[in-house]
Design an enzyme around this catalytic site. Sequence first.
Site, PDB file in Angstrom:
ATOM      1  N   ARG A 295       0.818  -1.234   0.000  1.00 42.58           N
ATOM      2  CA  ARG A 295       0.000   0.000   0.000  1.00 42.58           C
ATOM      3  C   ARG A 295       0.839   1.265   0.000  1.00 42.58           C
ATOM      4  O   ARG A 295       0.393   2.330   0.418  1.00 42.58           O
ATOM      5  CB  ARG A 295      -0.969   0.036   1.186  1.00 42.58           C
ATOM      6  CG  ARG A 295      -2.002  -1.053   1.146  1.00 42.58           C
ATOM      7  CD  ARG A 295      -3.227  -0.678   1.961  1.00 42.58           C
ATOM      8  NE  ARG A 295      -4.160  -1.778   1.944  1.00 42.58           N
ATOM      9  CZ  ARG A 295      -4.115  -2.783   2.805  1.00 42.58           C
ATOM     10  NH1 ARG A 295      -3.222  -2.794   3.766  1.00 42.58           N
ATOM     11  NH2 ARG A 295      -4.981  -3.756   2.712  1.00 42.58           N
TER      12      ARG A 295
ATOM     13  N   LYS B 180       3.234  11.565 -10.886  1.00 41.17           N
ATOM     14  CA  LYS B 180       2.389  10.746 -11.764  1.00 41.17           C
ATOM     15  C   LYS B 180       3.118   9.431 -12.033  1.00 41.17           C
ATOM     16  O   LYS B 180       4.248   9.443 -12.526  1.00 41.17           O
ATOM     17  CB  LYS B 180       2.122  11.464 -13.089  1.00 41.17           C
ATOM     18  CG  LYS B 180       1.030  12.509 -13.004  1.00 41.17           C
ATOM     19  CD  LYS B 180       0.642  13.005 -14.386  1.00 41.17           C
ATOM     20  CE  LYS B 180      -0.405  14.088 -14.282  1.00 41.17           C
ATOM     21  NZ  LYS B 180      -0.704  14.698 -15.591  1.00 41.17           N
TER      22      LYS B 180
ATOM     23  N   GLU C 137      10.304  19.688 -24.105  1.00 47.48           N
ATOM     24  CA  GLU C 137       9.638  20.007 -22.833  1.00 47.48           C
ATOM     25  C   GLU C 137      10.268  21.253 -22.201  1.00 47.48           C
ATOM     26  O   GLU C 137       9.598  22.046 -21.551  1.00 47.48           O
ATOM     27  CB  GLU C 137       9.704  18.818 -21.854  1.00 47.48           C
ATOM     28  CG  GLU C 137       9.021  17.543 -22.353  1.00 47.48           C
ATOM     29  CD  GLU C 137       7.482  17.547 -22.210  1.00 47.48           C
ATOM     30  OE1 GLU C 137       6.916  18.486 -21.623  1.00 47.48           O
ATOM     31  OE2 GLU C 137       6.849  16.594 -22.716  1.00 47.48           O
TER      32      GLU C 137
ATOM     33  N   LYS D   7       8.186  23.124 -13.178  1.00 49.17           N
ATOM     34  CA  LYS D   7       7.344  21.959 -12.885  1.00 49.17           C
ATOM     35  C   LYS D   7       6.983  21.927 -11.399  1.00 49.17           C
ATOM     36  O   LYS D   7       5.836  21.663 -11.020  1.00 49.17           O
ATOM     37  CB  LYS D   7       8.060  20.671 -13.311  1.00 49.17           C
ATOM     38  CG  LYS D   7       7.297  19.404 -12.948  1.00 49.17           C
ATOM     39  CD  LYS D   7       6.633  18.719 -14.105  1.00 49.17           C
ATOM     40  CE  LYS D   7       5.632  17.674 -13.660  1.00 49.17           C
ATOM     41  NZ  LYS D   7       5.566  16.499 -14.466  1.00 49.17           N
TER      42      LYS D   7
ATOM     43  N   GLU E 180      -3.888  17.700 -10.459  1.00 50.20           N
ATOM     44  CA  GLU E 180      -4.416  18.173 -11.737  1.00 50.20           C
ATOM     45  C   GLU E 180      -5.908  18.473 -11.691  1.00 50.20           C
ATOM     46  O   GLU E 180      -6.674  18.037 -12.540  1.00 50.20           O
ATOM     47  CB  GLU E 180      -4.084  17.191 -12.880  1.00 50.20           C
ATOM     48  CG  GLU E 180      -4.170  17.883 -14.233  1.00 50.20           C
ATOM     49  CD  GLU E 180      -3.533  17.105 -15.377  1.00 50.20           C
ATOM     50  OE1 GLU E 180      -2.451  16.527 -15.184  1.00 50.20           O
ATOM     51  OE2 GLU E 180      -4.122  17.104 -16.460  1.00 50.20           O
TER      52      GLU E 180
ATOM     53  N   ARG F 297      -2.421  22.516 -13.225  1.00 52.13           N
ATOM     54  CA  ARG F 297      -1.443  21.523 -13.695  1.00 52.13           C
ATOM     55  C   ARG F 297      -1.664  21.169 -15.168  1.00 52.13           C
ATOM     56  O   ARG F 297      -0.725  20.775 -15.855  1.00 52.13           O
ATOM     57  CB  ARG F 297      -1.480  20.265 -12.809  1.00 52.13           C
ATOM     58  CG  ARG F 297      -0.396  19.262 -13.173  1.00 52.13           C
ATOM     59  CD  ARG F 297      -0.144  18.236 -12.100  1.00 52.13           C
ATOM     60  NE  ARG F 297       0.846  17.263 -12.527  1.00 52.13           N
ATOM     61  CZ  ARG F 297       1.450  16.406 -11.744  1.00 52.13           C
ATOM     62  NH1 ARG F 297       1.171  16.384 -10.459  1.00 52.13           N
ATOM     63  NH2 ARG F 297       2.334  15.541 -12.216  1.00 52.13           N
TER      64      ARG F 297
ATOM     65  N   ASN G 262       0.233  20.375 -20.155  1.00 55.06           N
ATOM     66  CA  ASN G 262      -0.130  19.632 -21.372  1.00 55.06           C
ATOM     67  C   ASN G 262      -0.053  20.497 -22.625  1.00 55.06           C
ATOM     68  O   ASN G 262      -0.545  20.103 -23.683  1.00 55.06           O
ATOM     69  CB  ASN G 262      -1.544  19.055 -21.233  1.00 55.06           C
ATOM     70  CG  ASN G 262      -1.608  18.026 -20.131  1.00 55.06           C
ATOM     71  OD1 ASN G 262      -0.658  17.284 -19.924  1.00 55.06           O
ATOM     72  ND2 ASN G 262      -2.705  18.006 -19.397  1.00 55.06           N
TER      73      ASN G 262
ATOM     74  N   HIS H 208       0.556  19.033 -26.020  1.00 53.95           N
ATOM     75  CA  HIS H 208       0.312  17.597 -25.900  1.00 53.95           C
ATOM     76  C   HIS H 208      -1.008  17.160 -26.544  1.00 53.95           C
ATOM     77  O   HIS H 208      -1.194  15.977 -26.806  1.00 53.95           O
ATOM     78  CB  HIS H 208       0.322  17.167 -24.426  1.00 53.95           C
ATOM     79  CG  HIS H 208       1.696  17.178 -23.810  1.00 53.95           C
ATOM     80  ND1 HIS H 208       2.498  18.293 -23.772  1.00 53.95           N
ATOM     81  CD2 HIS H 208       2.421  16.190 -23.210  1.00 53.95           C
ATOM     82  CE1 HIS H 208       3.638  18.005 -23.170  1.00 53.95           C
ATOM     83  NE2 HIS H 208       3.623  16.733 -22.817  1.00 53.95           N
TER      84      HIS H 208
ATOM     85  N   HIS I  27      -0.294  14.197 -28.704  1.00 50.20           N
ATOM     86  CA  HIS I  27      -0.728  12.826 -28.384  1.00 50.20           C
ATOM     87  C   HIS I  27      -1.436  12.186 -29.567  1.00 50.20           C
ATOM     88  O   HIS I  27      -1.278  10.990 -29.828  1.00 50.20           O
ATOM     89  CB  HIS I  27      -1.675  12.827 -27.178  1.00 50.20           C
ATOM     90  CG  HIS I  27      -0.951  12.885 -25.872  1.00 50.20           C
ATOM     91  ND1 HIS I  27      -1.528  13.406 -24.738  1.00 50.20           N
ATOM     92  CD2 HIS I  27       0.289  12.495 -25.516  1.00 50.20           C
ATOM     93  CE1 HIS I  27      -0.664  13.339 -23.729  1.00 50.20           C
ATOM     94  NE2 HIS I  27       0.452  12.788 -24.181  1.00 50.20           N
TER      95      HIS I  27
ATOM     96  N   HIS J 226       7.938  11.102 -28.194  1.00 51.26           N
ATOM     97  CA  HIS J 226       7.043  11.988 -27.442  1.00 51.26           C
ATOM     98  C   HIS J 226       7.441  13.464 -27.584  1.00 51.26           C
ATOM     99  O   HIS J 226       6.608  14.324 -27.871  1.00 51.26           O
ATOM    100  CB  HIS J 226       7.029  11.570 -25.962  1.00 51.26           C
ATOM    101  CG  HIS J 226       6.176  12.448 -25.111  1.00 51.26           C
ATOM    102  ND1 HIS J 226       4.801  12.476 -25.215  1.00 51.26           N
ATOM    103  CD2 HIS J 226       6.486  13.377 -24.164  1.00 51.26           C
ATOM    104  CE1 HIS J 226       4.306  13.361 -24.357  1.00 51.26           C
ATOM    105  NE2 HIS J 226       5.308  13.924 -23.713  1.00 51.26           N
TER     106      HIS J 226
END
Length: 367
Positions: free
Chosen positions: A122, A144, A186, A230, A240, A244, A248, A251, A255, A268
Amino acid sequence: MLSKIAVNLEKNSYQIAIAPNLLSKIGEYLKRLDIGNKIVVVSNSMIFDEYGNQLIEALKSAGFSVSYHIVPAGERHKTLLSVQKIYDTALENYLERSSTFIALGGGVIGDMTGFAAATWLRGINVIQVPTSLLAMVDAAIGGKTGVNHPQGKNLIGAFHQPKFVLIDPDVLKTLPSREFRAGMAEVIKYGVIWDQDLFQQLEAAERLDELDYLSLELLQTILTHSCQAKADVVSQDEKEGGIRAILNYGHTVGHAIESLTGYRLVNHGEAVAIGMVVAGKIAVKMGYWSEEESQRQDELITKAGLPKTVPHMLAIEDILETLKSDKKVKAGKVRFVLPESIGKITITDQVPPEIVGEVVKECQEKG
Ligand code: GLY
């Protein structure tokens, strides 16, 4: 040359340390944290061959009991099966709730190790030691974690903040040039969305397309400013719920391009670069951003050796269709992150699909 950046959160705040030759000093840093005595280092064989021994020696001489686990390299191994094998190693080594995983590698290793740490017993500690530019400025910070589902990237995941992020720019020496440039996408993103000063420093640089052209000072500046950006954003919105989402930028269309080309043709960072060009032009068409600043962004993208055109084989209708299934869609409307000026960004769901279509067409390479 040591930069320390704080990621301030309600619970579980942590530090990012950035300096050359930091890998050999990791023991000193970790000794100060409450992370138990047992560590499992997770890496892939290429990275582990380069840096594994140095890391393990440094940890052992600080008194930690260390074992390691090797995952095959590549995005296609970012699966629950690989995580299952990390659990097996955790079990064999009797890891406890107070124990620690160290992710030594790029984004795939970081995401997967973070997810294993989020779920084993956990939740145990994870330390991120990113070895690619992309992971240093993005994936390693912010908690993330996750793995891919056969139906889509990062569909399985959890938020689990690291206890510490250690960035040693020396390890970038072995990073392939194309991957370095992917990370620069980035970095440019942070300049556009958050940090005008970073943007100007990138503009002042002679070249940005190979690590060898960057002075140690410029590299340190790039890493420090990007990680600070960041950290600032994540500190304001850990899960998010709002701001946040500005991370993106580029992106949305990025994506769609990655997914429609099967994650093979463009990586990417390259997809994000193309996505930023498209988003910039949408922002100009919608009256949010000046043509002049959007061109300055595109010039930086060229200077970093990154692509700016949408691959010719992609049909515009397919891109528009894919945008609708993006994670960022809310109530059926595609949300775009659009610049207003360098360092300032807005989020809107008011972009008509016709404008997206027109801009994508303008940006498409001629077949
Ligand atoms: N990579 C985007 C984020 O961490 O939110």
